[in-house]
Design a protein around this motif. Sequence first.
Motif, PDB file in Angstrom:
ATOM      1  N   HIS A 267      37.260  26.134  13.588  1.00 49.23           N
ATOM      2  CA  HIS A 267      38.038  27.353  13.835  1.00 49.23           C
ATOM      3  C   HIS A 267      38.253  27.527  15.341  1.00 49.23           C
ATOM      4  O   HIS A 267      37.396  27.147  16.151  1.00 49.23           O
ATOM      5  N   TYR A 268      39.382  28.111  15.712  1.00 54.43           N
ATOM      6  CA  TYR A 268      39.739  28.183  17.130  1.00 54.43           C
ATOM      7  C   TYR A 268      38.699  28.932  17.955  1.00 54.43           C
ATOM      8  O   TYR A 268      38.488  28.630  19.146  1.00 54.43           O
ATOM      9  N   THR A 269      38.022  29.915  17.363  1.00 51.73           N
ATOM     10  CA  THR A 269      37.010  30.651  18.121  1.00 51.73           C
ATOM     11  C   THR A 269      35.823  29.755  18.463  1.00 51.73           C
ATOM     12  O   THR A 269      35.308  29.795  19.581  1.00 51.73           O
ATOM     13  N   ASN A 270      35.401  28.936  17.504  1.00 54.01           N
ATOM     14  CA  ASN A 270      34.296  28.015  17.764  1.00 54.01           C
ATOM     15  C   ASN A 270      34.706  26.936  18.758  1.00 54.01           C
ATOM     16  O   ASN A 270      33.921  26.525  19.613  1.00 54.01           O
ATOM     17  N   THR A 271      35.947  26.487  18.648  1.00 54.03           N
ATOM     18  CA  THR A 271      36.473  25.522  19.614  1.00 54.03           C
ATOM     19  C   THR A 271      36.481  26.115  21.016  1.00 54.03           C
ATOM     20  O   THR A 271      36.219  25.421  22.003  1.00 54.03           O
ATOM     21  N   SER A 272      36.736  27.420  21.102  1.00 53.64           N
ATOM     22  CA  SER A 272      36.770  28.071  22.414  1.00 53.64           C
ATOM     23  C   SER A 272      35.380  28.141  23.045  1.00 53.64           C
ATOM     24  O   SER A 272      35.260  28.210  24.273  1.00 53.64           O
ATOM     25  N   LEU A 273      34.319  28.134  22.231  1.00 55.15           N
ATOM     26  CA  LEU A 273      32.959  28.071  22.777  1.00 55.15           C
ATOM     27  C   LEU A 273      32.706  26.684  23.375  1.00 55.15           C
ATOM     28  O   LEU A 273      32.075  26.555  24.426  1.00 55.15           O
ATOM     29  N   ARG A 274      33.184  25.657  22.684  1.00 60.82           N
ATOM     30  CA  ARG A 274      33.053  24.299  23.222  1.00 60.82           C
ATOM     31  C   ARG A 274      33.778  24.191  24.574  1.00 60.82           C
ATOM     32  O   ARG A 274      33.301  23.552  25.505  1.00 60.82           O
ATOM     33  N   LYS A 275      34.947  24.830  24.643  1.00 60.21           N
ATOM     34  CA  LYS A 275      35.723  24.774  25.881  1.00 60.21           C
ATOM     35  C   LYS A 275      34.999  25.517  27.005  1.00 60.21           C
ATOM     36  O   LYS A 275      35.061  25.104  28.175  1.00 60.21           O
ATOM     37  N   ALA A 276      34.310  26.607  26.665  1.00 55.99           N
ATOM     38  CA  ALA A 276      33.557  27.343  27.681  1.00 55.99           C
ATOM     39  C   ALA A 276      32.450  26.478  28.269  1.00 55.99           C
ATOM     40  O   ALA A 276      32.153  26.555  29.470  1.00 55.99           O
ATOM     41  N   LEU A 277      31.836  25.644  27.431  1.00 58.04           N
ATOM     42  CA  LEU A 277      30.831  24.707  27.932  1.00 58.04           C
ATOM     43  C   LEU A 277      31.490  23.650  28.822  1.00 58.04           C
ATOM     44  O   LEU A 277      30.992  23.354  29.917  1.00 58.04           O
ATOM     45  N   GLU A 278      32.588  23.113  28.360  1.00 56.40           N
ATOM     46  CA  GLU A 278      33.279  22.060  29.115  1.00 56.40           C
ATOM     47  C   GLU A 278      33.709  22.550  30.491  1.00 56.40           C
ATOM     48  O   GLU A 278      33.548  21.847  31.500  1.00 56.40           O
TER      49      GLU A 278
END
Length: 222
Positions: A101-112
């Motif tokens: 889901h895009y929200t979970n993907t956005s957490l990955r992006k915050a780490l990146e």
Amino acid sequence: MITPISDDLDSRVRAAAMSWLRQRCTAANPVIRRDELLRFQFEGRTLPLIDNRLGIRKPRGMVAALSILTTYTSDSARAQYDDTVGPDSILRYKFQGDPRHYTNTSLRKALELQVPLLWFYGIQQSLYLPFFPVWIVAIEPELSQVAVVLDEAQRHLELDRPISLVERHYAERITKQRLHQPIFRQRVIEAYQTRCAICHLRHRSLLDAAHIEPFSPGFAEL
């Protein structure tokens, strides 16, 4: 057509939100209502700091998550998403539903991107205690969760290896002092309607909360 938020604008959103929260959430009144978070103003427009339906907020046009939210539950109820502290004393925040889901993907992006987030922790219905900045330091897909730290000194922890005893003790201390103790204090104060149970004093900044007995063997050492 949606105009993507630039890196510069992304950082301005985060800086503006944190600046506003520092002014709004004082020692005398550290909690904030849901409706205030939904009405946050950024450069002349409304930009909610939390999602109206989800626990992860990624404003349209931004790449990484802006905030995460833990919903209030009573002692007798179980939260829909069970945010916990890991055996390494680092906090965990659960994905919501499908890991793609895009929200979970956005957490990955915050780490990146190593960007700071806001964490709103529910202490009553529609009433939150904010923690910021916080950082995501690891993705744990097998458990559908991310690891979150409250202290900048922990930003570069490598959780794919066992952390040292010193790092674990430091993480435990930070979690107790910056998360658990403030949450406990505010929940007690709100439950007693900002009034001392003994003398009925109503001055919030002078009130505190404490367990009758230490809730853990090491609590008294903090």
